[in-house]
Design a protein around this motif. Structure first.
Motif, PDB file in Angstrom:
ATOM      1  N   ALA A   1       0.823  -1.206   0.000  1.00 20.13           N
ATOM      2  CA  ALA A   1       0.000   0.000   0.000  1.00 20.13           C
ATOM      3  C   ALA A   1       0.858   1.257   0.000  1.00 20.13           C
ATOM      4  O   ALA A   1       0.437   2.309  -0.493  1.00 20.13           O
ATOM      5  N   ASP A   2       2.062   1.163   0.565  1.00 16.65           N
ATOM      6  CA  ASP A   2       2.948   2.321   0.610  1.00 16.65           C
ATOM      7  C   ASP A   2       3.912   2.344  -0.568  1.00 16.65           C
ATOM      8  O   ASP A   2       4.391   3.406  -0.976  1.00 16.65           O
ATOM      9  N   THR A   3       4.218   1.167  -1.104  1.00 15.41           N
ATOM     10  CA  THR A   3       5.083   1.101  -2.273  1.00 15.41           C
ATOM     11  C   THR A   3       4.388   1.692  -3.491  1.00 15.41           C
ATOM     12  O   THR A   3       4.996   2.383  -4.303  1.00 15.41           O
ATOM     13  N   ASN A   4       3.101   1.414  -3.610  1.00 15.66           N
ATOM     14  CA  ASN A   4       2.313   1.921  -4.741  1.00 15.66           C
ATOM     15  C   ASN A   4       1.114   2.694  -4.205  1.00 15.66           C
ATOM     16  O   ASN A   4      -0.023   2.240  -4.296  1.00 15.66           O
ATOM     17  N   ARG A   5       1.382   3.841  -3.633  1.00 10.90           N
ATOM     18  CA  ARG A   5       0.304   4.628  -3.040  1.00 10.90           C
ATOM     19  C   ARG A   5      -0.655   5.178  -4.095  1.00 10.90           C
ATOM     20  O   ARG A   5      -0.270   5.440  -5.229  1.00 10.90           O
ATOM     21  N   ALA A   6      -1.903   5.331  -3.668  1.00 13.70           N
ATOM     22  CA  ALA A   6      -2.883   5.963  -4.547  1.00 13.70           C
ATOM     23  C   ALA A   6      -2.464   7.413  -4.775  1.00 13.70           C
ATOM     24  O   ALA A   6      -1.841   8.043  -3.918  1.00 13.70           O
ATOM     25  N   GLY A   7      -2.816   7.940  -5.920  1.00 16.07           N
ATOM     26  CA  GLY A   7      -2.451   9.325  -6.184  1.00 16.07           C
ATOM     27  C   GLY A   7      -3.119   9.883  -7.425  1.00 16.07           C
ATOM     28  O   GLY A   7      -3.679   9.152  -8.246  1.00 16.07           O
ATOM     29  N   LEU A   8      -3.052  11.189  -7.528  1.00 14.65           N
ATOM     30  CA  LEU A   8      -3.575  11.915  -8.679  1.00 14.65           C
ATOM     31  C   LEU A   8      -2.430  12.657  -9.342  1.00 14.65           C
ATOM     32  O   LEU A   8      -1.685  13.381  -8.677  1.00 14.65           O
ATOM     33  N   GLY A   9      -2.271  12.441 -10.632  1.00 16.94           N
ATOM     34  CA  GLY A   9      -1.245  13.142 -11.388  1.00 16.94           C
ATOM     35  C   GLY A   9      -1.880  14.047 -12.435  1.00 16.94           C
ATOM     36  O   GLY A   9      -2.905  13.697 -13.025  1.00 16.94           O
ATOM     37  N   ILE A  10      -1.284  15.209 -12.649  1.00 14.25           N
ATOM     38  CA  ILE A  10      -1.814  16.165 -13.628  1.00 14.25           C
ATOM     39  C   ILE A  10      -0.679  16.631 -14.520  1.00 14.25           C
ATOM     40  O   ILE A  10       0.401  16.986 -14.043  1.00 14.25           O
ATOM     41  N   MET A  11      -0.947  16.643 -15.817  1.00 14.71           N
ATOM     42  CA  MET A  11       0.044  17.154 -16.762  1.00 14.71           C
ATOM     43  C   MET A  11      -0.641  18.004 -17.806  1.00 14.71           C
ATOM     44  O   MET A  11      -1.768  17.697 -18.229  1.00 14.71           O
TER      45      MET A  11
ATOM     46  N   ASN B   1       4.638  -0.732 -14.220  1.00 13.53           N
ATOM     47  CA  ASN B   1       6.062  -1.005 -14.348  1.00 13.53           C
ATOM     48  C   ASN B   1       6.685  -1.575 -13.079  1.00 13.53           C
ATOM     49  O   ASN B   1       7.856  -1.929 -13.067  1.00 13.53           O
ATOM     50  N   THR B   2       5.920  -1.676 -12.001  1.00 11.78           N
ATOM     51  CA  THR B   2       6.408  -2.344 -10.800  1.00 11.78           C
ATOM     52  C   THR B   2       5.844  -3.763 -10.721  1.00 11.78           C
ATOM     53  O   THR B   2       5.970  -4.419  -9.693  1.00 11.78           O
ATOM     54  N   GLN B   3       5.224  -4.195 -11.812  1.00  9.81           N
ATOM     55  CA  GLN B   3       4.616  -5.524 -11.895  1.00  9.81           C
ATOM     56  C   GLN B   3       3.458  -5.681 -10.920  1.00  9.81           C
ATOM     57  O   GLN B   3       3.182  -6.773 -10.428  1.00  9.81           O
ATOM     58  N   SER B   4       2.792  -4.581 -10.611  1.00  6.92           N
ATOM     59  CA  SER B   4       1.630  -4.589  -9.733  1.00  6.92           C
ATOM     60  C   SER B   4       0.382  -4.305 -10.550  1.00  6.92           C
ATOM     61  O   SER B   4       0.399  -3.468 -11.456  1.00  6.92           O
ATOM     62  N   MET B   5      -0.703  -4.991 -10.218  1.00  2.00           N
ATOM     63  CA  MET B   5      -1.971  -4.722 -10.882  1.00  2.00           C
ATOM     64  C   MET B   5      -2.563  -3.449 -10.301  1.00  2.00           C
ATOM     65  O   MET B   5      -2.743  -3.323  -9.092  1.00  2.00           O
ATOM     66  N   ARG B   6      -2.840  -2.486 -11.144  1.00  2.00           N
ATOM     67  CA  ARG B   6      -3.370  -1.205 -10.692  1.00  2.00           C
ATOM     68  C   ARG B   6      -4.670  -0.902 -11.422  1.00  2.00           C
ATOM     69  O   ARG B   6      -4.923  -1.401 -12.513  1.00  2.00           O
ATOM     70  N   LYS B   7      -5.444  -0.061 -10.801  1.00  7.10           N
ATOM     71  CA  LYS B   7      -6.654   0.451 -11.429  1.00  7.10           C
ATOM     72  C   LYS B   7      -6.465   1.951 -11.631  1.00  7.10           C
ATOM     73  O   LYS B   7      -5.941   2.637 -10.739  1.00  7.10           O
ATOM     74  N   ALA B   8      -6.875   2.460 -12.757  1.00  5.83           N
ATOM     75  CA  ALA B   8      -6.638   3.875 -13.055  1.00  5.83           C
ATOM     76  C   ALA B   8      -7.838   4.496 -13.751  1.00  5.83           C
ATOM     77  O   ALA B   8      -8.612   3.822 -14.432  1.00  5.83           O
ATOM     78  N   MET B   9      -7.958   5.785 -13.547  1.00  8.77           N
ATOM     79  CA  MET B   9      -8.944   6.587 -14.253  1.00  8.77           C
ATOM     80  C   MET B   9      -8.207   7.774 -14.866  1.00  8.77           C
ATOM     81  O   MET B   9      -7.402   8.420 -14.194  1.00  8.77           O
ATOM     82  N   GLN B  10      -8.475   8.035 -16.122  1.00 10.21           N
ATOM     83  CA  GLN B  10      -7.875   9.193 -16.789  1.00 10.21           C
ATOM     84  C   GLN B  10      -8.977  10.039 -17.410  1.00 10.21           C
ATOM     85  O   GLN B  10      -9.951   9.524 -17.955  1.00 10.21           O
TER      86      GLN B  10
ATOM     87  N   ASP C   1      -4.280   0.694  -6.132  1.00  6.67           N
ATOM     88  CA  ASP C   1      -4.484  -0.741  -6.277  1.00  6.67           C
ATOM     89  C   ASP C   1      -5.983  -1.007  -6.229  1.00  6.67           C
ATOM     90  O   ASP C   1      -6.785  -0.151  -5.859  1.00  6.67           O
ATOM     91  N   ASN C   2      -6.360  -2.208  -6.625  1.00  4.90           N
ATOM     92  CA  ASN C   2      -7.785  -2.527  -6.716  1.00  4.90           C
ATOM     93  C   ASN C   2      -8.506  -2.383  -5.389  1.00  4.90           C
ATOM     94  O   ASN C   2      -9.640  -1.896  -5.337  1.00  4.90           O
ATOM     95  N   GLN C   3      -7.863  -2.781  -4.307  1.00  2.00           N
ATOM     96  CA  GLN C   3      -8.519  -2.786  -3.003  1.00  2.00           C
ATOM     97  C   GLN C   3      -8.816  -1.395  -2.494  1.00  2.00           C
ATOM     98  O   GLN C   3      -9.788  -1.185  -1.773  1.00  2.00           O
ATOM     99  N   ARG C   4      -7.971  -0.425  -2.817  1.00  2.00           N
ATOM    100  CA  ARG C   4      -8.125   0.920  -2.263  1.00  2.00           C
ATOM    101  C   ARG C   4      -8.688   1.926  -3.256  1.00  2.00           C
ATOM    102  O   ARG C   4      -8.805   3.101  -2.935  1.00  2.00           O
ATOM    103  N   TYR C   5      -9.028   1.462  -4.433  1.00  2.00           N
ATOM    104  CA  TYR C   5      -9.499   2.389  -5.453  1.00  2.00           C
ATOM    105  C   TYR C   5     -10.738   3.157  -4.986  1.00  2.00           C
ATOM    106  O   TYR C   5     -10.794   4.389  -5.076  1.00  2.00           O
ATOM    107  N   SER C   6     -11.720   2.430  -4.497  1.00  2.00           N
ATOM    108  CA  SER C   6     -12.955   3.086  -4.057  1.00  2.00           C
ATOM    109  C   SER C   6     -12.746   3.938  -2.814  1.00  2.00           C
ATOM    110  O   SER C   6     -13.431   4.949  -2.620  1.00  2.00           O
ATOM    111  N   LYS C   7     -11.790   3.541  -1.983  1.00  2.00           N
ATOM    112  CA  LYS C   7     -11.533   4.255  -0.729  1.00  2.00           C
ATOM    113  C   LYS C   7     -11.221   5.723  -0.971  1.00  2.00           C
ATOM    114  O   LYS C   7     -11.667   6.602  -0.218  1.00  2.00           O
ATOM    115  N   TYR C   8     -10.441   6.014  -2.021  1.00  2.00           N
ATOM    116  CA  TYR C   8      -9.990   7.381  -2.253  1.00  2.00           C
ATOM    117  C   TYR C   8     -10.845   8.151  -3.251  1.00  2.00           C
ATOM    118  O   TYR C   8     -10.589   9.327  -3.506  1.00  2.00           O
ATOM    119  N   LEU C   9     -11.861   7.498  -3.826  1.00  2.00           N
ATOM    120  CA  LEU C   9     -12.695   8.197  -4.817  1.00  2.00           C
ATOM    121  C   LEU C   9     -13.345   9.469  -4.273  1.00  2.00           C
ATOM    122  O   LEU C   9     -13.382  10.488  -4.975  1.00  2.00           O
TER     123      LEU C   9
END
Length: 209
Positions: A97-107, A160-169, A186-194
């Motif tokens: 959970a800390d290696t691949n923390r949930a986050g929002l990126g903007i470019m 790229n860390t070989q982890s299954m992730r869920k993303a919204m763009q 990650d899949n488990q925490r996706y809804s948590k941070y919505l």
């Protein structure tokens, strides 16, 4: 996401007004990988201190503003993108959970003024499929964000860390700029941070310099 059904209680608040592919024809592959789904930390980060309450981030160079929780870590990258990472859940460097923390990126990328949203969307979808052979697109739809025609996709893939992730763009154009917002977890925490992501996106706006 049929998971979009999960978000319908907020509807992502897209109708009210969420790092890859925007310049779309200008960004190099490693950057596309990073912003589409890769690690938020591939580029050097400038860590910024936080105060209590929601803080406002103003990007005077690219021309946008957004609010983010004070317990989220903000990072600015050399490619001018900005990321907001959810708090660590432990002090362990091995905690997934800390290696691949949930986050929002903007470019924000400058594009030709005659570049259409449809061409950007087609290019991005093709590029994502090439980058991530196991990508599963759960939702892909035209919508409105900040009054602009935009496109939203929700998908899962191995990053790229070989982890299954869920993303919204979500991406849209304004004049000669393309804005790309990527939420991933990650899949488990996706809804948590919505709910938090929803509030952040609702606070997003662009302004003329």
């Amino acid at each position: 996401m049929v998971l979009f059904d999960e978000m319908n209680h907020t509807k992502l608040s897209i109708a009210l007004s969420v790092l890859t592919i925007f310049s779309i024809f200008l960004i190099v592959d490693y950057l596309e990988h990073n912003l589409a789904f890769g690690s938020f930390h591939e580029n050097p980060i400038i860590t910024i201190g936080l105060d209590s309450g929601f803080l406002t981030y103003d990007d005077i160079i690219t021309g946008f503003s957004i609010k983010y929780p004070t317990d989220w870590e903000r990072g600015q990258h050399l490619d001018k993108s900005v990321t907001f990472l959810a708090p660590r859940e432990s002090n362990s460097d091995t905690n997934p959970a800390d290696t691949n923390r949930a986050g929002l990126g903007i470019m924000v990328i400058e594009v030709e003024s005659n570049k259409t949203l449809a061409s950007i969307t087609q290019y991005q979808l093709n590029k994502l499929k090439n980058l991530y052979p196991d990508i599963q697109i759960l939702e892909s739809m035209e919508t409105i964000f900040l009054g602009h025609p935009s496109h939203m996709i929700i998908f899962t893939a191995t990053d790229n860390t070989q982890s299954m992730r869920k993303a919204m763009q979500i991406w849209f154009k304004e004049d000669n700029k393309a804005f790309l917002m990527t939420y991933k977890s990650d899949n488990q925490r996706y809804s948590k941070y919505l709910p938090t992501i929803d509030k952040m996106l609702n606070s997003f706006y662009t302004y003329k310099k």
